[in-house]
Design a protein around this motif. Structure first.
Motif, short mmCIF file in Angstrom:
data_model
loop_
_atom_site.label_atom_id
_atom_site.label_comp_id
_atom_site.label_asym_id
_atom_site.label_seq_id
_atom_site.Cartn_x
_atom_site.Cartn_y
_atom_site.Cartn_z
N MET A 1 0.85 -1.17 0.00
CA MET A 1 0.00 0.00 0.00
C MET A 1 0.89 1.23 0.00
O MET A 1 1.91 1.25 0.65
N ARG A 2 0.49 2.24 -0.72
CA ARG A 2 1.29 3.46 -0.84
C ARG A 2 1.37 4.22 0.47
O ARG A 2 0.72 3.91 1.44
N SER A 3 2.15 5.26 0.48
CA SER A 3 2.36 6.10 1.65
C SER A 3 1.03 6.53 2.27
O SER A 3 0.06 6.78 1.57
N ARG A 4 1.04 6.67 3.58
CA ARG A 4 -0.16 7.12 4.30
C ARG A 4 -0.58 8.52 3.90
O ARG A 4 -1.69 8.94 4.18
N ASP A 5 0.30 9.28 3.25
CA ASP A 5 -0.02 10.65 2.88
C ASP A 5 -0.80 10.75 1.58
O ASP A 5 -1.32 11.82 1.26
N VAL A 6 -0.88 9.69 0.81
CA VAL A 6 -1.57 9.72 -0.48
C VAL A 6 -3.07 9.55 -0.25
O VAL A 6 -3.51 8.59 0.38
N LEU A 7 -3.83 10.50 -0.75
CA LEU A 7 -5.28 10.47 -0.60
C LEU A 7 -5.93 10.65 -1.96
O LEU A 7 -5.31 11.19 -2.86
N PRO A 8 -7.14 10.23 -2.16
CA PRO A 8 -8.04 9.64 -1.18
C PRO A 8 -7.70 8.18 -0.90
O PRO A 8 -6.87 7.58 -1.56
N LEU A 9 -8.40 7.63 0.07
CA LEU A 9 -8.29 6.22 0.43
C LEU A 9 -9.56 5.55 -0.08
O LEU A 9 -10.67 5.98 0.23
N ASN A 10 -9.40 4.52 -0.90
CA ASN A 10 -10.52 3.85 -1.56
C ASN A 10 -10.61 2.40 -1.12
O ASN A 10 -9.60 1.76 -0.84
N GLY A 11 -11.81 1.87 -1.13
CA GLY A 11 -12.01 0.46 -0.87
C GLY A 11 -13.21 -0.05 -1.63
O GLY A 11 -14.19 0.68 -1.83
N LEU A 12 -13.13 -1.28 -2.08
CA LEU A 12 -14.27 -1.95 -2.70
C LEU A 12 -14.24 -3.41 -2.31
O LEU A 12 -13.18 -3.97 -2.04
N ARG A 13 -15.43 -4.00 -2.28
CA ARG A 13 -15.50 -5.40 -1.86
C ARG A 13 -16.21 -6.25 -2.89
O ARG A 13 -17.39 -6.07 -3.18
N HIS A 14 -15.46 -7.21 -3.42
CA HIS A 14 -16.01 -8.26 -4.28
C HIS A 14 -16.45 -9.41 -3.38
O HIS A 14 -16.09 -9.44 -2.19
N PRO A 15 -17.20 -10.37 -3.89
CA PRO A 15 -17.47 -11.57 -3.10
C PRO A 15 -16.14 -12.23 -2.70
O PRO A 15 -15.18 -12.21 -3.47
N ALA A 16 -16.12 -12.80 -1.53
CA ALA A 16 -14.90 -13.45 -1.03
C ALA A 16 -14.52 -14.62 -1.93
O ALA A 16 -15.38 -15.34 -2.44
N ALA A 17 -13.23 -14.77 -2.13
CA ALA A 17 -12.68 -15.92 -2.86
C ALA A 17 -11.87 -16.73 -1.85
O ALA A 17 -11.58 -16.25 -0.76
#
Length: 83
Positions: free
Chosen positions: A1-17
């Motif tokens: 994961m990139r530096s904590r200073d890089v924004l925005p912070l994104n997340g997405l959830r696919h069905p679990a594999a």
């Protein structure tokens, strides 16, 4: 994961594999296109790397979030279920 200073912070959830939660989390405006952009990360490391995502991990597959200073967006995206 990139530096904590890089924004925005994104997340997405696919069905679990097998062996995964289905979560993809990244920093920055765009999802990278290089083959190793996403790196597997155990949940234990999120507390030190990006603790702000922890409350969102309870969201079921099909949900996304975007976090930036003073901004929060959480929405359902049914296209995430078609993988």
């Amino acid at each position: 994961m990139r530096s904590r200073d890089v924004l925005p912070l994104n997340g997405l959830r696919h069905p679990a594999a097998t062996g995964t939660s289905g979560w993809f989390i990244w920093r920055g405006e765009e999802i990278g296109t290089v083959h190793d952009f996403f790196v597997p990360l155990h949940i234990e490391h999120l507390d030190s790397l990006c603790p702000e995502v922890i409350p969102y991990l309870a969201l079921p597959p099909g949900w996304r979030f975007l976090l930036a200073p003073g901004y929060e967006d959480v929405w359902y995206d049914d296209s995430l279920l078609d993988v």
